[in-house]
Design an enzyme around this catalytic site. Structure first.
Site, PDB file in Angstrom:
ATOM      1  N   TYR A 101       0.868  -0.941   0.436  1.00  0.00           N
ATOM      2  CA  TYR A 101       0.370   0.370   0.247  1.00  0.00           C
ATOM      3  C   TYR A 101       0.657   1.262   0.230  1.00  0.00           C
ATOM      4  O   TYR A 101       2.141   1.006   0.819  1.00  0.00           O
ATOM      5  CB  TYR A 101      -0.785  -0.111   1.143  1.00  0.00           C
ATOM      6  CG  TYR A 101      -1.976   1.476   1.445  1.00  0.00           C
ATOM      7  CD1 TYR A 101      -3.346   1.271   0.930  1.00  0.00           C
ATOM      8  CD2 TYR A 101      -1.080   2.559   1.772  1.00  0.00           C
ATOM      9  CE1 TYR A 101      -3.712   2.268   1.076  1.00  0.00           C
ATOM     10  CE2 TYR A 101      -1.822   3.769   2.038  1.00  0.00           C
ATOM     11  CZ  TYR A 101      -3.270   3.693   2.197  1.00  0.00           C
ATOM     12  OH  TYR A 101      -3.735   4.761   1.992  1.00  0.00           O
ATOM     13  N   GLU A 191      -3.589   7.630  -4.088  1.00  0.00           N
ATOM     14  CA  GLU A 191      -3.941   6.329  -2.784  1.00  0.00           C
ATOM     15  C   GLU A 191      -3.619   5.111  -4.104  1.00  0.00           C
ATOM     16  O   GLU A 191      -3.814   5.693  -5.294  1.00  0.00           O
ATOM     17  CB  GLU A 191      -4.828   6.525  -2.364  1.00  0.00           C
ATOM     18  CG  GLU A 191      -5.336   4.839  -1.559  1.00  0.00           C
ATOM     19  CD  GLU A 191      -6.506   4.411  -0.461  1.00  0.00           C
ATOM     20  OE1 GLU A 191      -6.386   4.511   0.584  1.00  0.00           O
ATOM     21  OE2 GLU A 191      -6.787   3.964  -1.474  1.00  0.00           O
TER      22      GLU A 191
END
Length: 380
Positions: A101, A191
């Protein structure tokens, strides 16, 4: 302003960040055509501006061509977090060797920018942060240096995501480009989840989410074109057209306030006294009674609203004009909920005089208003 995954990936590619392309379709026929032009397997991904698409059945890996039509039809029939799926992104399926991530955001508490990373990609980052906070990595950078980040500064962080030196260097390069994109397109969040390594060792942004500052759209007309009104809450669109700032929440106290800061403070104090706000609603600094009417209309559309709290601190806003808007609203709409009102500031006495023959519950302080609203049925 949130944008769709395919739009976010296009921006990533514009800045040299590897991200798979694909075809956006709105019907099953075009989905089959797109899949035929690609090498199977492909992934069908619902395009809604919300998280949790996979859990909702909005992401399907397709290995056989005859599966494309029924699965696309299934996805187009979904509603995810209140948003109907109107388009599907058909994109090649990649062979994932590892995933992490990675995001870039503004830490308002520290007044700095921060890269957030986690070696476990493709997971609920919020859950990981709560249950295993030691797994969340941070790399703080000043906003001023986002457009010219140093690879050396980023390598330690990147190596904690990917121990392989080549993959870490590729990740650092991606972070440098994220910084430029963040500033030049006025982003609030970039993101990438997951950022993957494929079977060839390439580091690729497999999925992307991006939030952009809609107050800065005048600087980026190309970003303004990405607005998707069909996927925006209709009440929020109506509020924007009326010059209001409105976000629906899940509480029972409908809020009408002038000023964003005061609106936030009002919601905080409601929570402090055990209540639950049903919305954020800022009527702004003008004295237009029509805005009050539009605000009432939005609040009363919510069947969960059991009480309304109006908190006006008049500066530019005139309390008597607000009172006139309230009177018009009471004539126009059936108000099933009790209304608590605080009028303070410019022309407050004139405003109170206009409302003296109504059933409104007047208070002098915000604390008193929040307590009364909670007691009248707005408890969480």
């Amino acid at each position: 302003m949130d944008i769709h995954e395919y739009q976010a990936k296009a921006l990533l590619r514009m800045y040299g960040i590897p991200a798979p392309d694909g075809v956006v379709v709105h019907n099953v026929h075009d989905a089959v055509t797109a899949a035929q032009a690609m090498n199977l397997p492909v992934v069908l991904k619902a395009q809604v501006r919300a998280g949790g698409r996979g859990k909702a059945g909005g992401v399907k890996v397709v290995k056989e061509l005859d599966e494309v039509e029924p699965l696309t039809d299934e996805i187009l029939g979904l509603t995810i977090k209140g948003l109907p799926v109107r388009s599907v992104f058909v994109t090649p399926a990649l062979n994932i060797q590892s995933e992490v991530y990675l995001s870039l955001l503004i830490d308002r508490a520290k007044r700095t920018a921060a890269f957030i990373g986690c070696a476990e990609g493709g997971v609920e980052i919020e859950t990981t942060a709560k249950e295993s906070p030691e797994k969340i990595l941070r790399c703080e950078v000043s906003v001023a240096e986002l457009t010219h980040l140093s690879k050396g500064k980023l390598m330690e962080f990147a190596t904690r995501l990917f121990p392989d030196s080549a993959q870490a260097e590729a990740t650092a390069n991606i972070m440098i480009r994220m910084g430029r994109l963040f500033v030049e397109k006025d982003a609030a969040l970039i993101e990438i989840n997951p950022l993957i390594v494929d079977e060839h060792g390439a580091v690729i942004a497999l999925d992307a989410k991006m939030t952009l500052d809609d107050n800065a759209l005048f600087r980026n007309p190309d970003i303004a074109e990405l607005t998707d009104s069909e996927s925006t809450d209709e009440d929020e669109l109506a509020a924007r057209e009326a010059g209001l700032s409105f976000i629906r929440l899940d509480g029972a106290i409908g809020c009408m306030v002038n000023g964003a800061g005061l609106a936030m403070a009002t919601m905080d104090i409601i929570k402090h006294y055990g209540g639950a706000p049903a919305n954020f609603l800022d009527v702004g600094g003008s004295s237009d009674p029509e805005k009050v009417v539009a605000a009432f209309k939005l609040i009363l559309k919510d069947p969960n609203v059991r009480v309304i709290l109006i908190n006006i601190f008049g500066g530019i806003t005139r309390c008597d004009d607000i009172a006139k808007g309230i009177l018009t609203s009471l004539e126009e709409f059936e108000t099933r909920a009790p209304i608590v009102i605080r009028l303070v500031g410019t022309n407050e006495e004139a405003g109170r005089a206009l409302l003296k023959d109504t059933d409104l519950i007047t208070v002098r302080t915000l604390e008193e208003g929040a307590q009364k609203a909670t007691a009248l049925g707005g408890a969480s």
